[in-house]
Write a protein that holds these residues in place. Structure first.
Motif, PDB file in Angstrom:
ATOM      1  N   LEU A   1       2.430   1.595  -3.558  1.00 25.60           N
ATOM      2  CA  LEU A   1       1.431   1.977  -4.564  1.00 25.60           C
ATOM      3  C   LEU A   1       1.000   3.430  -4.399  1.00 25.60           C
ATOM      4  O   LEU A   1       0.887   4.165  -5.385  1.00 25.60           O
ATOM      5  N   ASP A   2       0.767   3.874  -3.164  1.00 27.59           N
ATOM      6  CA  ASP A   2       0.384   5.269  -2.928  1.00 27.59           C
ATOM      7  C   ASP A   2       1.502   6.215  -3.355  1.00 27.59           C
ATOM      8  O   ASP A   2       1.249   7.257  -3.970  1.00 27.59           O
ATOM      9  N   SER A   3       2.735   5.845  -3.043  1.00 32.49           N
ATOM     10  CA  SER A   3       3.875   6.684  -3.430  1.00 32.49           C
ATOM     11  C   SER A   3       4.014   6.778  -4.941  1.00 32.49           C
ATOM     12  O   SER A   3       4.239   7.865  -5.491  1.00 32.49           O
ATOM     13  N   LEU A   4       3.874   5.655  -5.618  1.00 36.65           N
ATOM     14  CA  LEU A   4       3.989   5.658  -7.078  1.00 36.65           C
ATOM     15  C   LEU A   4       2.854   6.446  -7.726  1.00 36.65           C
ATOM     16  O   LEU A   4       3.069   7.155  -8.720  1.00 36.65           O
ATOM     17  N   ASN A   5       1.644   6.347  -7.185  1.00 40.48           N
ATOM     18  CA  ASN A   5       0.528   7.130  -7.710  1.00 40.48           C
ATOM     19  C   ASN A   5       0.772   8.626  -7.545  1.00 40.48           C
ATOM     20  O   ASN A   5       0.503   9.413  -8.454  1.00 40.48           O
ATOM     21  N   CYS A   6       1.301   9.026  -6.393  1.00 45.05           N
ATOM     22  CA  CYS A   6       1.626  10.444  -6.178  1.00 45.05           C
ATOM     23  C   CYS A   6       2.701  10.903  -7.146  1.00 45.05           C
ATOM     24  O   CYS A   6       2.623  12.009  -7.701  1.00 45.05           O
TER      25      CYS A   6
ATOM     26  N   SER B   1       0.832  -1.216   0.000  1.00 44.54           N
ATOM     27  CA  SER B   1       0.000   0.000   0.000  1.00 44.54           C
ATOM     28  C   SER B   1       0.863   1.260   0.000  1.00 44.54           C
ATOM     29  O   SER B   1       0.578   2.218  -0.718  1.00 44.54           O
TER      30      SER B   1
ATOM     31  N   SER C   1       2.912  13.989 -14.249  1.00 44.48           N
ATOM     32  CA  SER C   1       1.980  14.355 -15.322  1.00 44.48           C
ATOM     33  C   SER C   1       1.627  15.835 -15.251  1.00 44.48           C
ATOM     34  O   SER C   1       1.337  16.446 -16.274  1.00 44.48           O
TER      35      SER C   1
ATOM     36  N   PHE D   1       3.344   9.695 -10.103  1.00 45.45           N
ATOM     37  CA  PHE D   1       2.735   9.775 -11.426  1.00 45.45           C
ATOM     38  C   PHE D   1       1.957  11.075 -11.582  1.00 45.45           C
ATOM     39  O   PHE D   1       2.063  11.760 -12.606  1.00 45.45           O
ATOM     40  N   LYS D   2       1.175  11.419 -10.574  1.00 44.38           N
ATOM     41  CA  LYS D   2       0.392  12.655 -10.633  1.00 44.38           C
ATOM     42  C   LYS D   2       1.300  13.882 -10.724  1.00 44.38           C
ATOM     43  O   LYS D   2       1.037  14.801 -11.498  1.00 44.38           O
TER      44      LYS D   2
ATOM     45  N   TYR E   1      -6.785  15.832  -8.747  1.00 46.34           N
ATOM     46  CA  TYR E   1      -7.092  14.400  -8.803  1.00 46.34           C
ATOM     47  C   TYR E   1      -7.863  13.997  -7.595  1.00 46.34           C
ATOM     48  O   TYR E   1      -7.540  13.982  -6.530  1.00 46.34           O
TER      49      TYR E   1
END
Length: 186
Positions: free
Chosen positions: A161-166, A158, A172, A168-169, A186
């Protein structure tokens, strides 16, 4: 997948027991087990070994890797190496917990084994946290993590995944042509 599901998978691992009863071969969907003869070792899944142990129908023999000397070697190697070394078993933490909670009287030096496995776990989790921190701070796009167990991966899933999503945001939003300079919500 949560820890109880990983533990469920670990219960399919095979251990040796010494039964104190006689029974012909058992035919199960997962394979045939037995025959069971008093005093003769037989391989069974952990779930069956624990069930028989609770009913006082067998003695569980510790897995080969569950030895103080071998675990001390694994601990020292894990501490010396920067990368992850092969774990003593794919389910070493779960099997240690299950066997020591339900059959500690059958495991020689159970307290020492519990401490050594906990030391190995702590060392590996510390390495995993350092690897994740390094991975995120270097803004890498992918990583290769060899020799991790399913429980170790689940422990940091978790967070990673949260770190990678941040990341990515953030990436981008910083790319040219991503809008008029306004931050995307987001």
């Amino acid at each position: 997948m949560d820890p109880s599901e990983v533990e469920f998978l670990a219960e399919k691992e095979v251990v040796k027991i010494i039964p104190n009863f006689s029974l012909d071969k058992i035919y199960l969907i997962g394979g045939d087990l037995g025959p069971f003869n008093p005093g003769l070792p037989v391989d069974v899944p952990v779930w069956l070994a624990l069930n028989l142990k609770q009913r006082q129908k067998c003695r569980i023999l510790p897995p080969e890797w569950m030895d103080v000397d071998k675990l001390e070697d694994v601990r020292e190697m894990e501490r010396k190496e920067e990368s992850f070394t092969p774990p003593p078993s794919p389910y070493y933490m779960e099997l240690t917990k299950l066997l020591l909670n339900h059959a500690s009287d059958n495991i020689p030096k159970a307290d020492e084994i519990r401490t050594l496995v906990k030391d190995i776990w702590d060392t590996r989790i510390a390495k995993l946290r350092l690897s994740a921190d390094s991975f995120i701070s270097q803004q890498e796009a992918h990583a290769k993590l060899d020799n991790l167990t399913l429980m170790e991966i689940n422990t940091t899933r978790s967070f990673l995944l949260d770190s990678l999503n941040c990341m990515f945001k953030l990436r981008s939003n910083m790319q040219p042509g991503s809008g008029t300079g306004k931050a995307l919500d987001y």
